[in-house]
Design a protein around this motif. Sequence first.
Motif, PDB file in Angstrom:
ATOM      1  N   LEU A  30      27.514   5.603 -63.348  1.00  0.00           N
ATOM      2  CA  LEU A  30      28.009   4.366 -62.763  1.00  0.00           C
ATOM      3  C   LEU A  30      29.530   4.399 -62.660  1.00  0.00           C
ATOM      4  CD1 LEU A  30      27.080   1.611 -61.708  1.00  0.00           C
ATOM      5  CD2 LEU A  30      27.349   0.710 -64.031  1.00  0.00           C
ATOM      6  N   SER A  31      30.189   4.973 -63.672  1.00  0.00           N
ATOM      7  CA  SER A  31      31.644   5.063 -63.647  1.00  0.00           C
ATOM      8  C   SER A  31      32.136   5.924 -62.494  1.00  0.00           C
ATOM      9  CB  SER A  31      32.157   5.632 -64.969  1.00  0.00           C
ATOM     10  OG  SER A  31      31.821   4.793 -66.049  1.00  0.00           O
ATOM     11  N   SER A  32      31.320   6.880 -62.070  1.00  0.00           N
ATOM     12  CA  SER A  32      31.760   7.808 -61.027  1.00  0.00           C
ATOM     13  C   SER A  32      32.047   7.110 -59.700  1.00  0.00           C
ATOM     14  CB  SER A  32      30.708   8.902 -60.817  1.00  0.00           C
ATOM     15  OG  SER A  32      29.546   8.386 -60.183  1.00  0.00           O
ATOM     16  N   VAL A  33      31.478   5.937 -59.468  1.00  0.00           N
ATOM     17  CA  VAL A  33      31.725   5.253 -58.194  1.00  0.00           C
ATOM     18  C   VAL A  33      33.132   4.686 -58.128  1.00  0.00           C
ATOM     19  CG1 VAL A  33      29.287   4.629 -58.060  1.00  0.00           C
ATOM     20  CG2 VAL A  33      30.923   2.951 -58.915  1.00  0.00           C
ATOM     21  N   PHE A  34      33.803   4.568 -59.289  1.00  0.00           N
ATOM     22  CA  PHE A  34      35.124   3.948 -59.295  1.00  0.00           C
ATOM     23  C   PHE A  34      36.249   4.936 -59.022  1.00  0.00           C
ATOM     24  CE2 PHE A  34      32.409   1.104 -61.682  1.00  0.00           C
ATOM     25  CZ  PHE A  34      32.661  -0.088 -61.028  1.00  0.00           C
ATOM     26  N   VAL A  35      35.981   6.236 -59.095  1.00  0.00           N
ATOM     27  CA  VAL A  35      37.005   7.215 -58.719  1.00  0.00           C
ATOM     28  C   VAL A  35      37.309   7.110 -57.222  1.00  0.00           C
ATOM     29  CG1 VAL A  35      37.551   9.674 -58.557  1.00  0.00           C
ATOM     30  CG2 VAL A  35      36.470   8.764 -60.624  1.00  0.00           C
ATOM     31  N   PRO A  36      36.316   7.237 -56.330  1.00  0.00           N
ATOM     32  CA  PRO A  36      36.625   7.054 -54.904  1.00  0.00           C
ATOM     33  C   PRO A  36      37.001   5.628 -54.564  1.00  0.00           C
ATOM     34  CG  PRO A  36      34.248   7.329 -55.228  1.00  0.00           C
ATOM     35  CD  PRO A  36      34.909   7.651 -56.527  1.00  0.00           C
ATOM     36  N   LEU A  37      36.463   4.647 -55.292  1.00  0.00           N
ATOM     37  CA  LEU A  37      36.808   3.247 -55.032  1.00  0.00           C
ATOM     38  C   LEU A  37      38.313   3.046 -55.144  1.00  0.00           C
ATOM     39  CD1 LEU A  37      35.281   0.313 -54.775  1.00  0.00           C
ATOM     40  CD2 LEU A  37      36.195   0.052 -57.072  1.00  0.00           C
ATOM     41  N   TYR A  38      38.899   3.618 -56.206  1.00  0.00           N
ATOM     42  CA  TYR A  38      40.330   3.446 -56.417  1.00  0.00           C
ATOM     43  C   TYR A  38      41.166   4.450 -55.634  1.00  0.00           C
ATOM     44  CZ  TYR A  38      40.410  -0.571 -59.347  1.00  0.00           C
ATOM     45  OH  TYR A  38      40.328  -1.874 -59.775  1.00  0.00           O
ATOM     46  N   GLY A  39      40.563   5.535 -55.200  1.00  0.00           N
ATOM     47  CA  GLY A  39      41.266   6.394 -54.256  1.00  0.00           C
ATOM     48  C   GLY A  39      41.581   5.630 -52.982  1.00  0.00           C
TER      49      GLY A  39
ATOM     50  N   THR B 204      37.929  14.354 -55.342  1.00  0.00           N
ATOM     51  CA  THR B 204      37.424  13.138 -54.708  1.00  0.00           C
ATOM     52  C   THR B 204      38.520  12.104 -54.552  1.00  0.00           C
ATOM     53  OG1 THR B 204      35.236  13.528 -55.686  1.00  0.00           O
ATOM     54  CG2 THR B 204      35.696  11.311 -54.872  1.00  0.00           C
ATOM     55  N   LEU B 205      39.322  11.949 -55.589  1.00  0.00           N
ATOM     56  CA  LEU B 205      40.427  10.992 -55.529  1.00  0.00           C
ATOM     57  C   LEU B 205      41.409  11.366 -54.430  1.00  0.00           C
ATOM     58  CD1 LEU B 205      41.314   8.458 -57.222  1.00  0.00           C
ATOM     59  CD2 LEU B 205      42.901   9.995 -58.386  1.00  0.00           C
ATOM     60  N   ALA B 206      41.728  12.653 -54.330  1.00  0.00           N
ATOM     61  CA  ALA B 206      42.672  13.105 -53.300  1.00  0.00           C
ATOM     62  C   ALA B 206      42.116  12.879 -51.899  1.00  0.00           C
ATOM     63  CB  ALA B 206      42.999  14.584 -53.516  1.00  0.00           C
ATOM     64  N   LEU B 207      40.843  13.202 -51.702  1.00  0.00           N
ATOM     65  CA  LEU B 207      40.222  13.045 -50.386  1.00  0.00           C
ATOM     66  C   LEU B 207      40.214  11.586 -49.944  1.00  0.00           C
ATOM     67  CD1 LEU B 207      38.526  14.124 -47.981  1.00  0.00           C
ATOM     68  CD2 LEU B 207      36.486  13.714 -49.404  1.00  0.00           C
ATOM     69  N   THR B 208      39.757  10.707 -50.821  1.00  0.00           N
ATOM     70  CA  THR B 208      39.662   9.285 -50.447  1.00  0.00           C
ATOM     71  C   THR B 208      41.045   8.675 -50.255  1.00  0.00           C
ATOM     72  OG1 THR B 208      39.405   8.775 -52.807  1.00  0.00           O
ATOM     73  CG2 THR B 208      37.400   8.894 -51.487  1.00  0.00           C
TER      74      THR B 208
ATOM     75  N   LEU C  12      31.582   7.906 -48.683  1.00  0.00           N
ATOM     76  CA  LEU C  12      31.787   9.349 -48.545  1.00  0.00           C
ATOM     77  C   LEU C  12      32.307   9.944 -49.842  1.00  0.00           C
ATOM     78  CD1 LEU C  12      32.020  11.943 -46.807  1.00  0.00           C
ATOM     79  CD2 LEU C  12      34.318  11.170 -46.164  1.00  0.00           C
ATOM     80  N   GLY C  13      33.236   9.235 -50.489  1.00  0.00           N
ATOM     81  CA  GLY C  13      33.794   9.727 -51.745  1.00  0.00           C
ATOM     82  C   GLY C  13      32.764   9.825 -52.846  1.00  0.00           C
ATOM     83  N   VAL C  14      31.869   8.839 -52.945  1.00  0.00           N
ATOM     84  CA  VAL C  14      30.811   8.881 -53.953  1.00  0.00           C
ATOM     85  C   VAL C  14      29.918  10.105 -53.721  1.00  0.00           C
ATOM     86  CG1 VAL C  14      28.771   7.706 -54.853  1.00  0.00           C
ATOM     87  CG2 VAL C  14      30.826   6.386 -54.318  1.00  0.00           C
ATOM     88  N   ALA C  15      29.584  10.365 -52.444  1.00  0.00           N
ATOM     89  CA  ALA C  15      28.750  11.524 -52.118  1.00  0.00           C
ATOM     90  C   ALA C  15      29.452  12.828 -52.483  1.00  0.00           C
ATOM     91  CB  ALA C  15      28.405  11.508 -50.629  1.00  0.00           C
ATOM     92  N   VAL C  16      30.734  12.927 -52.156  1.00  0.00           N
ATOM     93  CA  VAL C  16      31.496  14.142 -52.471  1.00  0.00           C
ATOM     94  C   VAL C  16      31.581  14.344 -53.984  1.00  0.00           C
ATOM     95  CG1 VAL C  16      33.800  15.177 -52.382  1.00  0.00           C
ATOM     96  CG2 VAL C  16      32.835  14.119 -50.338  1.00  0.00           C
ATOM     97  N   PHE C  17      31.793  13.258 -54.728  1.00  0.00           N
ATOM     98  CA  PHE C  17      31.890  13.350 -56.179  1.00  0.00           C
ATOM     99  C   PHE C  17      30.645  14.000 -56.784  1.00  0.00           C
ATOM    100  CE2 PHE C  17      31.647  12.025 -60.550  1.00  0.00           C
ATOM    101  CZ  PHE C  17      32.951  11.904 -60.980  1.00  0.00           C
TER     102      PHE C  17
END
Length: 437
Positions: free
Chosen positions: A362-371, A423-427, A402-407
């Motif tokens: 669940l935490s993994s969705v917040f990496v691209p969210l904040y990117g 993922t952070l860099a991409l988003t 897209l970021g969640v999928a890449v992660f």
Amino acid sequence: MTTIARNTALIPLSAADRLFGWRDHAALWLSLGVGLLVMQVGAYLVPALGTQAALAAIVGGSVIGAGLLGWTAKIGCDSGLSSAGLMHATYGSSFARLPVVLNIAQLIGWTTFETVVMRDGVLGIARQAGAIAPLADPATAAPGVGDATATLPLPEVLVTLAFGLLLVGLLTGSMVGLVRKFIGRFGLPLVILSLLWLSWQFLGKAQAIGWSTVWNRPGDGGMSTLAALDLVIAMPISWLPLVADFSRHGHDGRSALHGTWLGYAVANVWCYALGVLVALTTPSPDLVSALLLAQGGLVALGLILIDEVDNAYGDLYSASVGGHSLAPGWSTRRWAVQLAVLCTALALVLPMHSLEPFLLMLSSVFVPLYGVILGRLGGRADVPSLVGARRVDRSAVVIWVLGVAVFHLLPQVSTQLGSALPTLALTFVLARLTRKT
């Protein structure tokens, strides 16, 4: 006449409520950055990496991760908006409810997990000191694991309820007052003394082994440096959905950036490095047992466990701000107390250790969210004017998905790259390229 509740989570905080200076930010995030979980993850870096490579990953990852945390803190302080407000500003007021709900769900989970960790740690210390009888059956050493319907022994129930009552008591007071009067003046100095004492003890063990032997110890190649960097960065990134809820109380964005960056970087480097040092000098499958072997380790570990309370408090406070953004009819204090009661009840019945992988997912969705949030709001001076538009920002939503999928796809492609940083860099790049001026 019907009174419409004021949604304080989605409007900029007034100047009268902005009391934090850079020392307050630094004290808060140094305290929140200290934890047994961080030390445990640090211990995972060896023997996969050599000592020098592990320390390089720790310093590099902490500087980068805490820098991202500090940047988000600056955005929250400059805008005066909470984390929920930043989500509304980026994704649109309609769609933003989804990440707000997801954030509340993960914070409930992590608070429950923290309560279980504190309970088990305190009971472990009590058994070690002979204050209570040891467990008769080793299979029951981790209460609630496996059988969700198992009945907890009375000591476990009492300690869980005690921590729940403590959290309720803290949440009925002022967050600003807690940070400035308790954490900064009393809690943090005690934790620093504990870390200094443990560091001294295990540095003594390293000296007995031989500095050259410890420093030049090679790794077995089980982890790449990039993957280790990703693991170190994961800790500060996990706090991204919370930081603005605290930094909005700051005087200015520069002090929020510098205080948050410095405080969390110091805590992250120290705890990760201490975990590595413990693993190198006192190999043990259980970090708590290894810490207890140090002279004075019982007292030092007890103080660190008490400091874990502020992690649970931070989770609940941020969850209450998010809840208030969804239902402003309830104040943040009422939300916080209700959530604390819920988490205490969940800690009594849920098999939390088996839920940890779900919480990490669940935490993994917040990496691209904040990117996306950093890409869209970073460097802007007009963030408050973006809040309130009842719409969905489709491009931001697409980049996030897209970021969640890449992660989750990156580990399938290569286990050496890690997931968080790419993922952070991409988003971030995609969000910045599609940002409207």
